[in-house]
Motif scaffolding. Structure first.
Motif, PDB file in Angstrom:
ATOM      1  N   ILE A  36       0.843  -1.190   0.000  1.00 11.19           N
ATOM      2  CA  ILE A  36       0.000   0.000   0.000  1.00 11.19           C
ATOM      3  C   ILE A  36       0.880   1.242   0.000  1.00 11.19           C
ATOM      4  CG2 ILE A  36      -1.694   1.338   1.317  1.00 11.19           C
ATOM      5  CD1 ILE A  36      -2.822  -1.272   2.318  1.00 11.19           C
ATOM      6  N   SER A  37       0.550   2.198  -0.849  1.00 13.18           N
ATOM      7  CA  SER A  37       1.343   3.426  -0.932  1.00 13.18           C
ATOM      8  C   SER A  37       0.444   4.588  -1.330  1.00 13.18           C
ATOM      9  CB  SER A  37       2.477   3.274  -1.952  1.00 13.18           C
ATOM     10  OG  SER A  37       1.961   3.031  -3.244  1.00 13.18           O
ATOM     11  N   ASN A  38       0.984   5.791  -1.232  1.00 12.13           N
ATOM     12  CA  ASN A  38       0.314   7.012  -1.681  1.00 12.13           C
ATOM     13  C   ASN A  38      -1.063   7.183  -1.026  1.00 12.13           C
ATOM     14  OD1 ASN A  38       0.268   9.391  -3.127  1.00 12.13           O
ATOM     15  ND2 ASN A  38      -0.587   8.461  -4.970  1.00 12.13           N
ATOM     16  N   VAL A  39      -1.095   7.107   0.303  1.00 16.78           N
ATOM     17  CA  VAL A  39      -2.348   7.290   1.042  1.00 16.78           C
ATOM     18  C   VAL A  39      -2.694   8.774   1.082  1.00 16.78           C
ATOM     19  CG1 VAL A  39      -3.537   6.964   3.238  1.00 16.78           C
ATOM     20  CG2 VAL A  39      -1.908   5.235   2.429  1.00 16.78           C
ATOM     21  N   ARG A  40      -3.893   9.130   0.626  1.00 17.47           N
ATOM     22  CA  ARG A  40      -4.341  10.523   0.618  1.00 17.47           C
ATOM     23  C   ARG A  40      -5.714  10.610   1.287  1.00 17.47           C
ATOM     24  NH1 ARG A  40      -2.844  12.449  -5.601  1.00 17.47           N
ATOM     25  NH2 ARG A  40      -0.583  12.055  -5.457  1.00 17.47           N
ATOM     26  N   PHE A  41      -5.809  11.497   2.277  1.00 14.71           N
ATOM     27  CA  PHE A  41      -7.048  11.600   3.049  1.00 14.71           C
ATOM     28  C   PHE A  41      -8.019  12.558   2.380  1.00 14.71           C
ATOM     29  CE2 PHE A  41      -4.451   9.681   6.277  1.00 14.71           C
ATOM     30  CZ  PHE A  41      -5.350   8.911   6.999  1.00 14.71           C
ATOM     31  N   ILE A  42      -9.250  12.108   2.271  1.00 14.04           N
ATOM     32  CA  ILE A  42     -10.354  12.955   1.832  1.00 14.04           C
ATOM     33  C   ILE A  42     -11.049  13.551   3.052  1.00 14.04           C
ATOM     34  CG2 ILE A  42     -12.556  12.978   0.588  1.00 14.04           C
ATOM     35  CD1 ILE A  42     -11.487  10.589  -1.048  1.00 14.04           C
ATOM     36  N   GLY A  49     -16.834   9.319  13.715  1.00 14.30           N
ATOM     37  CA  GLY A  49     -16.632   7.874  13.727  1.00 14.30           C
ATOM     38  C   GLY A  49     -16.177   7.300  12.405  1.00 14.30           C
ATOM     39  N   GLU A  50     -16.025   8.125  11.369  1.00 12.70           N
ATOM     40  CA  GLU A  50     -15.628   7.635  10.059  1.00 12.70           C
ATOM     41  C   GLU A  50     -14.507   8.492   9.477  1.00 12.70           C
ATOM     42  OE1 GLU A  50     -18.944   7.483   7.439  1.00 12.70           O
ATOM     43  OE2 GLU A  50     -19.745   5.641   8.292  1.00 12.70           O
ATOM     44  N   VAL A  51     -13.644   7.878   8.700  1.00 12.64           N
ATOM     45  CA  VAL A  51     -12.629   8.586   7.914  1.00 12.64           C
ATOM     46  C   VAL A  51     -12.729   8.097   6.476  1.00 12.64           C
ATOM     47  CG1 VAL A  51     -11.028   8.963   9.822  1.00 12.64           C
ATOM     48  CG2 VAL A  51     -10.856   6.865   8.461  1.00 12.64           C
ATOM     49  N   GLU A  52     -12.175   8.898   5.549  1.00 10.12           N
ATOM     50  CA  GLU A  52     -12.206   8.519   4.137  1.00 10.12           C
ATOM     51  C   GLU A  52     -10.863   8.877   3.509  1.00 10.12           C
ATOM     52  OE1 GLU A  52     -14.832   9.269   0.041  1.00 10.12           O
ATOM     53  OE2 GLU A  52     -15.310  10.336   1.906  1.00 10.12           O
ATOM     54  N   PHE A  53     -10.308   7.927   2.752  1.00 11.54           N
ATOM     55  CA  PHE A  53      -9.024   8.175   2.107  1.00 11.54           C
ATOM     56  C   PHE A  53      -8.882   7.287   0.873  1.00 11.54           C
ATOM     57  CE2 PHE A  53      -8.490   5.093   5.510  1.00 11.54           C
ATOM     58  CZ  PHE A  53      -7.872   4.024   4.871  1.00 11.54           C
ATOM     59  N   THR A  54      -7.933   7.649   0.035  1.00  7.52           N
ATOM     60  CA  THR A  54      -7.598   6.834  -1.134  1.00  7.52           C
ATOM     61  C   THR A  54      -6.178   6.307  -0.955  1.00  7.52           C
ATOM     62  OG1 THR A  54      -6.677   8.684  -2.378  1.00  7.52           O
ATOM     63  CG2 THR A  54      -9.046   8.283  -2.604  1.00  7.52           C
ATOM     64  N   PHE A  55      -5.888   5.190  -1.619  1.00  9.79           N
ATOM     65  CA  PHE A  55      -4.531   4.660  -1.595  1.00  9.79           C
ATOM     66  C   PHE A  55      -4.324   3.793  -2.841  1.00  9.79           C
ATOM     67  CE2 PHE A  55      -7.122   1.534   0.605  1.00  9.79           C
ATOM     68  CZ  PHE A  55      -6.682   0.323   0.086  1.00  9.79           C
ATOM     69  N   GLU A  56      -3.068   3.508  -3.108  1.00  9.15           N
ATOM     70  CA  GLU A  56      -2.710   2.636  -4.224  1.00  9.15           C
ATOM     71  C   GLU A  56      -2.220   1.313  -3.664  1.00  9.15           C
ATOM     72  OE1 GLU A  56       0.141   4.639  -6.617  1.00  9.15           O
ATOM     73  OE2 GLU A  56      -1.183   6.332  -7.066  1.00  9.15           O
ATOM     74  N   ALA A  57      -2.786   0.226  -4.165  1.00  8.65           N
ATOM     75  CA  ALA A  57      -2.405  -1.112  -3.714  1.00  8.65           C
ATOM     76  C   ALA A  57      -1.820  -1.889  -4.878  1.00  8.65           C
ATOM     77  CB  ALA A  57      -3.622  -1.843  -3.142  1.00  8.65           C
ATOM     78  N   SER A  58      -0.656  -2.438  -4.662  1.00  8.52           N
ATOM     79  CA  SER A  58      -0.021  -3.222  -5.722  1.00  8.52           C
ATOM     80  C   SER A  58       0.379  -4.587  -5.186  1.00  8.52           C
ATOM     81  CB  SER A  58       1.224  -2.494  -6.258  1.00  8.52           C
ATOM     82  OG  SER A  58       2.164  -2.303  -5.221  1.00  8.52           O
TER      83      SER A  58
END
Length: 202
Positions: A36-42, A49-58
């Motif tokens: 997992i890399s390049n985690v970016r929080f939205i 009680g909730e968080v949202e983020f994107t990431f790249e999985a290889s």
């Protein structure tokens, strides 16, 4: 009761995540071999009680097969165009340069032309030029060779392209008047005496 409890606890112990893929929500289980890399929080505010983020999985993939396999060629073509390491780009080209006859598709040919014209590493450009000699001679090959002769900064590559063009001429392929004008210009401007001599021969 024991069976239902076992199923419930085995499922609850696994971590699930929601991802966006092709515009639809999909669920997948995180695996140990996924990087997992390049985690970016939205939304990093967990007050609700909730968080949202994107990431790249290889995940590492291992392929083995014939160089005639379209999937193998597609991966190698992508690598020769996009790998940051010039050694990886070079190895991708060399892997396609087989001794046995190979059926290359147009994507490979177009990728080689792009590498010959744009790659910053002269060694990579040279191997791409060498591999392109295995393709049937046509107008796109001729224009690529002319580009190398008139634009490449490495005299060795210009000589290789010039020799390929002379060989094609010996097999009956002719140059038009515009091509000949390029050679007249090259004869006057190129600092390499061998290139001047071979251009005069043409």
């Amino acid at each position: 009761g024991v069976a239902i409890g076992g199923i419930f606890f085995s499922k609850s112990s696994q971590s699930e995540f929601t991802g966006q893929q092709n515009g639809e929500n999909s669920f997948a289980l995180l695996s140990e071999d996924i990087s997992i890399s390049n985690v970016r929080f939205i939304d990093s505010d967990a007050s609700d009680g909730e968080v949202e983020f994107t990431f790249e999985a290889s995940r590492p993939v291992r392929l083995k097969g014939s160089i005639n396999d379209q999937q193998i060629q597609s991966v190698l073509t992508y690598a020769m165009l996009n790998e940051q390491n010039p050694g990886s780009r070079l190895n991708s080209i060399n892997a396609m340069d087989a001794e046995t006859p190979v059926q290359y598709d147009n994507d490979v040919k177009n990728a080689l032309i792009t590498v010959i014209m744009t790659d910053e590493n002269p060694g990579v450009r040279r191997e791409a030029l060498k591999l392109m000699s295995k393709f049937p001679y046509d107008e796109t090959v001729k224009q690529t060779l002319l580009y190398v002769i008139t634009s490449d900064t490495v005299s060795g590559l210009r000589i290789e392209a010039l020799n390929s063009l002379i060989e094609a001429g010996s097999q009956g392929y002719k140059l038009n008047q515009g091509d000949l004008n390029l050679f007249r210009q090259k004869l006057q401007q190129d600092e390499n005496p061998y290139i001047k001599l071979r251009s005069k021969t043409i």
